[in-house]
Design an enzyme around this catalytic site. Structure first.
Site, short mmCIF file in Angstrom:
data_model
loop_
_atom_site.label_atom_id
_atom_site.label_comp_id
_atom_site.label_asym_id
_atom_site.label_seq_id
_atom_site.Cartn_x
_atom_site.Cartn_y
_atom_site.Cartn_z
N ASP A 96 3.53 -31.39 7.78
CA ASP A 96 3.57 -32.69 8.46
C ASP A 96 4.14 -32.60 9.86
O ASP A 96 4.17 -33.62 10.56
CB ASP A 96 4.37 -33.69 7.62
CG ASP A 96 3.68 -34.01 6.32
OD1 ASP A 96 4.32 -34.57 5.42
OD2 ASP A 96 2.48 -33.68 6.19
N LYS A 131 9.88 -41.82 4.93
CA LYS A 131 8.68 -42.47 4.38
C LYS A 131 8.33 -41.89 3.02
O LYS A 131 8.14 -42.60 2.04
CB LYS A 131 7.50 -42.28 5.31
CG LYS A 131 6.13 -42.55 4.65
CD LYS A 131 4.95 -42.37 5.57
CE LYS A 131 4.22 -41.10 5.43
NZ LYS A 131 3.35 -40.91 4.28
N ASN A 132 8.29 -40.56 2.92
CA ASN A 132 7.79 -39.92 1.70
C ASN A 132 8.77 -39.96 0.54
O ASN A 132 8.40 -39.65 -0.59
CB ASN A 132 7.31 -38.50 1.99
CG ASN A 132 6.04 -38.53 2.85
OD1 ASN A 132 5.39 -39.58 2.96
ND2 ASN A 132 5.73 -37.44 3.49
N ARG A 142 -1.67 -43.17 0.32
CA ARG A 142 -1.67 -42.11 -0.67
C ARG A 142 -0.71 -42.40 -1.81
O ARG A 142 -1.01 -42.14 -2.97
CB ARG A 142 -1.23 -40.79 0.02
CG ARG A 142 -1.30 -39.59 -0.88
CD ARG A 142 -2.68 -39.07 -0.96
NE ARG A 142 -2.85 -38.08 -2.00
CZ ARG A 142 -4.03 -37.90 -2.60
NH1 ARG A 142 -5.06 -38.64 -2.28
NH2 ARG A 142 -4.17 -36.98 -3.52
N ARG A 182 -7.85 -33.51 -1.48
CA ARG A 182 -6.68 -34.19 -2.06
C ARG A 182 -6.91 -34.56 -3.52
O ARG A 182 -6.85 -35.72 -3.92
CB ARG A 182 -6.28 -35.41 -1.22
CG ARG A 182 -5.99 -35.04 0.22
CD ARG A 182 -5.27 -36.11 1.00
NE ARG A 182 -3.83 -36.08 0.72
CZ ARG A 182 -2.95 -36.82 1.43
NH1 ARG A 182 -3.36 -37.64 2.36
NH2 ARG A 182 -1.64 -36.73 1.14
N PRO A 183 -7.18 -33.57 -4.38
CA PRO A 183 -7.38 -33.84 -5.81
C PRO A 183 -6.08 -34.29 -6.48
O PRO A 183 -5.00 -34.15 -5.90
CB PRO A 183 -7.84 -32.49 -6.36
CG PRO A 183 -7.29 -31.49 -5.42
CD PRO A 183 -7.27 -32.14 -4.07
N ILE A 184 -6.18 -34.82 -7.70
CA ILE A 184 -4.97 -35.22 -8.45
C ILE A 184 -4.97 -34.56 -9.83
O ILE A 184 -4.34 -35.07 -10.77
CB ILE A 184 -4.86 -36.76 -8.57
CG1 ILE A 184 -6.09 -37.34 -9.27
CG2 ILE A 184 -4.65 -37.41 -7.22
CD1 ILE A 184 -5.92 -38.80 -9.68
N ASP A 185 -5.61 -33.42 -9.94
CA ASP A 185 -5.70 -32.74 -11.25
C ASP A 185 -4.33 -32.36 -11.81
O ASP A 185 -4.11 -32.41 -13.03
CB ASP A 185 -6.60 -31.51 -11.14
CG ASP A 185 -6.11 -30.53 -10.08
OD1 ASP A 185 -6.00 -30.94 -8.90
OD2 ASP A 185 -5.78 -29.39 -10.42
N GLN A 186 -3.39 -32.01 -10.96
CA GLN A 186 -2.05 -31.61 -11.45
C GLN A 186 -1.26 -32.82 -11.95
O GLN A 186 -0.47 -32.71 -12.88
CB GLN A 186 -1.28 -30.87 -10.34
CG GLN A 186 -1.96 -29.59 -9.89
CD GLN A 186 -2.13 -28.58 -11.02
OE1 GLN A 186 -1.15 -28.15 -11.64
NE2 GLN A 186 -3.37 -28.24 -11.34
N CYS A 240 -4.20 -40.08 4.46
CA CYS A 240 -4.75 -39.30 5.57
C CYS A 240 -5.88 -38.39 5.06
O CYS A 240 -5.78 -37.79 3.99
CB CYS A 240 -3.66 -38.45 6.20
SG CYS A 240 -2.34 -39.43 6.92
N ARG A 269 1.71 -46.56 9.80
CA ARG A 269 1.95 -46.33 8.36
C ARG A 269 3.27 -45.59 8.14
O ARG A 269 3.91 -45.71 7.12
CB ARG A 269 0.81 -45.50 7.77
CG ARG A 269 -0.46 -46.26 7.49
CD ARG A 269 -1.43 -45.40 6.70
NE ARG A 269 -0.75 -44.77 5.58
CZ ARG A 269 -1.01 -43.52 5.16
NH1 ARG A 269 -1.93 -42.80 5.76
NH2 ARG A 269 -0.35 -43.00 4.13
N ILE A 317 -1.71 -25.56 3.67
CA ILE A 317 -1.65 -26.63 2.68
C ILE A 317 -2.95 -27.43 2.64
O ILE A 317 -3.51 -27.67 1.58
CB ILE A 317 -0.46 -27.61 2.97
CG1 ILE A 317 0.84 -26.85 3.18
CG2 ILE A 317 -0.38 -28.68 1.90
CD1 ILE A 317 1.44 -26.24 1.95
#
Ligand code: EPZ
Length: 422
Positions: free
Chosen positions: A307, A22-23, A93, A122-126, A117, A399, A329
């Site tokens: 996971d 999936k990922n 996501r 779950r930031p996206i700063d990077q 999930c 999903r 994590i």
């Protein structure tokens, strides 16, 4: 609304075949938008995240032809729109990979905020740090992420935290940039390597994927008419390994990459189960005694995968003695323990740590899946429990797991999907 009804307890026995990851799939599909051409992608898992991504990709102007349930061709010569709507992107996501791909291809993109999930902030700063290092201006507001650049120029980017998503997203944005990009402190998961392999199959120049330094030499354009097969799903394979151990069963797990499972194999052998590689893509896992306690700390690859943490939680809840899981994590990935306690487990979760006092057996109960992997854990728990378990909120499970109840039924589980209307 559907539910799964499972009657335990049954030891799982037989052969199970692992689907595409999936990922990896949810990153490879957006990556195909970097190509001004046609490509074929095989071994796609037949899951709702993939279907949703295909719907978005078609809305952007690409043409998708379903050759089979697991194979598509994507013609992305005519990208007519670079705006992915929030009502779709918020459902999962990986929609955020559309930013890196469309920024790299069109230098201009607006994508609705991603969902996924509920595991913490779950930031996206990077991700943003990487895009800006390449010369893009990024704006986050009104539920959208907008990124624009006159030119994208390679740069060196040090990730402040090991991030799968940010590593892949910066890789996507830099493939067609001018010059060389170096991603330092990169994530090393198997799906990162798979995305890099896909890009290189189309003529990109990505080196070092799978190590913590990835170098991308920008190229003018990618070349199409290629076929790529998605890597087997490490997490699905690990899910079935832990299901075999928890149910005291005996499984042959086919179409997996045993190298990606070394950490799980080592841990279950330490706990008293058995695992043997039959060849590079087949693993034999069996367990005929109560497992001993264990301490688990989730880490980026090649450490124990976060996971698989909920699925391991089921094993620990019926192991001997007191075990501990430290979830390093995500801030909030122990919601499933409340559901297991409804089934007779004795788990105390506080912040990033959970303590499992092993019990003799679980018993069936109605439970709710809080996220994708929690749902998989509850299926394993239902199979190991005495009596009937009903699992609600199946949309989470659908999903990420292809034909999940069929796969479990084929190895002996008494499991069926029931519509609430029935
Ligand atoms: C991916 O999520 C996976 N999802 C997750 O799997 C998985 O749990 C996670 O990687 C870790 O392996 C997909 O691949 C679609 P991260 P992602 O960026 O990319 C922090 C599943 O069950 N962080 O590696 O969102 C973040 O908060 C799902 O298949 C920042 O601080 O995870 C977390 O603490 C659930 N800033 C840590 O890094 C950022 O910009 C790792 O997150 C990005 C991340």
């Amino acid at each position: 609304m559907d539910k799964l009804v499972i009657t335990g307890k049954t030891p799982l026995k037989g052969e199970v075949s692992i689907s595409g990851a999936k990922n990896a799939a949810v990153a490879i599909l957006p990556a195909a938008l970097l190509l001004d051409g046609v490509c074929t992608i095989e071994n796609l898992p037949n899951i709702s995240d993939v279907k949703l991504l295909c719907e978005i990709i078609e809305s952007l102007g690409a043409k998708i032809n379903w050759v089979s349930e697991n194979t598509i061709t994507i013609d992305s010569r005519n990208i007519s729109c670079t705006n992915a709507p929030l009502d779709l992107t918020r459902k999962f996501r990986a929609s955020y990979y559309l930013i890196g791909a469309l920024l790299g291809r069109c230098k201009n993109v607006q994508v609705g905020m991603p969902g996924g999930c509920k595991l913490g902030a779950r930031p996206i700063d990077q991700h943003i740090k990487g895009f800006e290092a390449l010369g893009a201006s990024v704006d986050v507001g009104q539920g959208n992420i907008t990124a624009k650049a006159d030119r994208l120029v390679g740069n060196s980017i040090y990730m402040d935290i090991v991030s799968v998503g940010a590593t892949i997203n910066v890789m996507l944005a830099s493939v067609l940039a001018e010059g060389t990009t170096v991603i330092d402190n990169a994530a090393k998961e198997p799906h990162i390597v798979d995305v890099a392999n896909f890009l290189n199959t189309m003529g990109a120049d990505v080196r070092g994927a799978g190590t913590d330094v990835i170098k991308i030499n920008g190229v003018e354009k990618l070349s199409g008419n290629i076929t790529y097969s998605v890597v087997p799903d490490q997490i699905e394979a690990g899910t079935f390994m832990l299901a075999a151990v928890a149910s005291k069963g005996d499984l042959i797990i086919k179409n997996c990459t045993t190298k990606h499972l070394e950490c799980i194999t080592a841990k279950i052998i330490e706990m008293g189960a058995n695992a043997e590689e039959i060849d590079g893509d087949t693993l034999h896992v069996w367990c005929n005694k109560k497992t001993s306690k264990a301490n688990i700390k989730t880490l980026p690859y090649p450490g124990f995968p976060t996971d698989l943490q909920p699925q391991m939680g089921v094993v620990l809840s019926i192991s001997d003695g007191t075990s501990i899981i430290n979830e390093s994590i995500w801030e909030s990935r122990f919601q499933y323990t409340e559901e297991l306690n409804k089934m007779g487990a004795k788990i105390t979760a506080q912040g990033k740590t959970a303590i499992f006092e092993g019990v003799d057996s679980l018993y069936g109960s109605p439970v709710c899946a809080s996220d994708l992997r929690a749902g998989a854990a509850l299926i394993i728990a239902g199979i190991c429990a005495d009596g009937v378990t009903e699992i609600y909120n199946l949309e989470h499970i659908d999903r990420g797991y292809e034909n999940i109840e069929e796969k479990f039924r084929k190895i002996g589980a008494n499991i069926k999907r029931v519509s609430e209307d029935d």
